[in-house]
Scaffold this active site. Sequence first.
Site, PDB file in Angstrom:
ATOM      1  N   GLU A  69      33.309  47.913  25.125  1.00 45.20           N
ATOM      2  CA  GLU A  69      33.672  46.519  24.897  1.00 45.20           C
ATOM      3  C   GLU A  69      34.417  46.313  23.577  1.00 45.20           C
ATOM      4  O   GLU A  69      35.339  45.494  23.490  1.00 45.20           O
ATOM      5  CB  GLU A  69      32.417  45.628  24.935  1.00 45.20           C
ATOM      6  N   HIS A 116      27.175  35.563  32.512  1.00 48.58           N
ATOM      7  CA  HIS A 116      25.759  35.955  32.562  1.00 48.58           C
ATOM      8  C   HIS A 116      25.070  35.668  31.233  1.00 48.58           C
ATOM      9  O   HIS A 116      24.427  36.527  30.635  1.00 48.58           O
ATOM     10  CB  HIS A 116      25.625  37.440  32.918  1.00 48.58           C
ATOM     11  N   ARG A 126      25.598  33.024  35.457  1.00 52.15           N
ATOM     12  CA  ARG A 126      25.407  33.802  36.666  1.00 52.15           C
ATOM     13  C   ARG A 126      24.835  32.940  37.788  1.00 52.15           C
ATOM     14  O   ARG A 126      25.083  33.168  38.957  1.00 52.15           O
ATOM     15  CB  ARG A 126      24.412  34.932  36.387  1.00 52.15           C
TER      16      ARG A 126
END
Lengths: 317, 279
Positions: free
Chosen positions: A55, A106, A164
Site C-alpha cells: 500500500e 471497509h 462494507r
Amino acid sequence: MADKKATREGFGAALAELGEKYDFLVLDADLAAATKTGVFKKKYPERFFDCGIAEGNMISVAAGIAATGKKVFAASFAMFAAGRSFEQIRNSIGYPHLNVNIVGTHASITVGEDGATHQCSEDLALMRTIPGMTVICPADVTEAYAAVEAVLNHCGPCYLRFGRYPVPNLTPELLPDYKFEIGKGVTYREGSDVSIVANGYMVHLALEAADILAAEGISAEVINIHTIKPLDIDLIEASARKTGAVVTAEEHSIIGGLGAAVCEGLCERYPVPTLRVGVEDKFGRSGQVPELLEIYGLTAGNIAAKARRAIAMKSAK
Amino acid sequence: MENSKVLSLSRIANRIRRNIIESVYNAKCGHPGGSLSIADIMTYLYFEEMNIDPKNPDFSGRDRFVLSKGHTAPALYAALAERGFFPTEDLKTLRKTASYLQGHPDMKGVPGVDMSTGSLGQGISAACGMALSSKLDGSPFRVYTVLGDGESEEGQVWEAAMFAAHYKLDNLVAILDLNGLQIDGPITEVMNPTPHDEKFLAFGWNVITIDAHDFNEIEAAFDAARKIEGKPTVIIARSIKGKGVSYMENACEWHGQAPKEDLYKVAISDLDAIGETLK
Ligand SMILES: Cc1ncc(C[n+]2csc(CCOP(=O)(O)OP(=O)(O)O)c2C)c(N)n1
Ligand SMILES: [Mg+2]
C-alpha cells in the site's frame, strides 16, 4: 423503506460509469473485488493497475502519476489506505498538494467479523490533520456516487471513506433534487430542540433517533456532514444557535473525527452542550454487525439518549 | 568519451561540489557527505543525459528526476543552479526561513524539482508512477531517480522494485549511490542490504555496476540503459561518501553536519586543488 446498499457499491459504479466521461486511472492493492474498483477494472482494464499488497508503494506511485498531470484513485481498506500509508499520504501527496483521490473502504465497526485489525476507526482523524486534505464520508450509495464525481472535478488531495455494510439509500426519497457539494452539509430534517450532526453509516440512525424523539415531543434537526474537512461550520453553528444543543454521530473514534471537529468549531464560535456518539476510544472486535453496533453504542437509541441529555444540559447551564 | 568532455564535466562537478559545501556551510547544517558522493552522477544527468529546459522547467515532455534520497538536496540544488534553473546566488539561502530552498526538495517551490522527497523509500515509487504515466501516453520521457544505499533498507524500495519490473518500466533508471555508509555506521553493520546486484536481478531489473566518479563508466551505463527493453535499469554506483573533501571521504560523521569555518576553508582548498588539476 429505502433499499439497502453499501457505499462502496456507489464508488464502484461511479468509477465504471464516469470512466467514460472522465480520464483517470485506478490503483488497488489486491482488494479490487472488495473495494469495488474491480467493477472499473472489468470495463477499463488498461486504466487499472494492481499494485499488489504494497500500500505504501501504491500511494507514492499515485503521487508520481498525479505529478505528471493525471487524475488517479488509489484504493484499499481504510486501515491500510489511511493507516499503513499515512506517512506516504502526508509527505508524497499532502505536502506537494497532488491531485490524488485516496479511497478507504471497509471502515470501522461495520466491517464485522474480520475484527479489530480491519476495523479502522481512526482514518478520518488521520486524514483530517493533513493540511489541504479534503475528507469525505458519504451516507449512502447515492451520495457515494455523487462524491466520486465531485472529487473528479476537484483539484487537490481527497480522502474518501466507504463502508462494507449495506445502508438504506435514503437520498433519492428524502432529497430528490440533491446536489452533492464538497464542504456543504445537508439538513435532512429541521428541528428546534436539538441538532443531530451525523455522517456515513450513522445518518440513517440519526433520522431514526429523530423519530424516537419526535414521539416524545422533542424536535430534532438532522444534519448530514459528509465532508469533515473542510467542515461546514456555518451550517452547524446556525443549527446550534437555533437548538442550543448538539449530538454528533459517527462510525469512527470520538477522538479526531466528526464529533471532535464539531466540538472544535463550536467551541470557537458558539459553545453549546455537545455530546458525541461514536467509538469510545476502543478497538473493534469480531461479530455480526447488528450486535457490534449495539455493543459500541452506534444506535438510534443511543443517539436519542444523548440528545435528551444534551437538552437537559441546556437548562443546567 | 573524449578527454575534453571528461574535463569539462569534471569542472562542472567540481563547481557543484564547491556549491554543496558553500550552501551547507551557510546553512550551518545539512548533508554534505551523500551530496558529494553523487555530484558526478548529478552532473552527467543534468548536463548530458536528461532532456530538460531551464527556461521552460515544466514542459510536459521533459525527463523527470526524483531525488529519492531527498536529504542530499544540496547536490540537486547545486546541479539545478549550475544548469541555469535559478541563480547560483540563491544557494546561499538554503534552509533559511525566507528561502524557497527547503531542507528537502519541494516540488511546489523550486523550478526543476519534479517531486517532493525527504522521507526515504518513497521517491522511487513516485518515479514508478511517472514512468508508468509516460508509458501510457506513449510519451518518450524517461524517469531517473537516485537512491541511497542505506535507503535501500526501506521495504518500500523493494515494493517499488517489484512494481517497476512487473509493469516493464524500461523508461525508468534508478541510480543506487553505493557509498557504504548511513547515519549509524557502515551499511553492512547497521542492517546489511547487500548484495544489491543480486537482489535487483532477482527482482527482474537490468543491473549495471559502475564507479560513480568515472564519467566514462557513467556514460556507458546510461547509454546501455537506453537500449534495454522490457525492464527497468538500476545503476549501482560505487561511490565515496564525501568525495573531494579530504576529511569527509568515507567518514560517517560527515553525513549530516556542516563544517565550521576552519574545516570549511580546508574543504574549499581541497576542492580548489582538484579544480587546479582540471585547468
Ligand atoms: C523514512 C526515513 N527514515 C529516516 C530518515 C532519516 N535519515 C535521513 S538520511 C538517513 C541515512 C540515509 O543513508 P543513505 O541512504 O545511505 O544516504 P547517503 O549515504 O547517500 O547520504 C536517515 C536514516 C529519513 N529521512 N526517512
Ligand atoms: Mg549511503
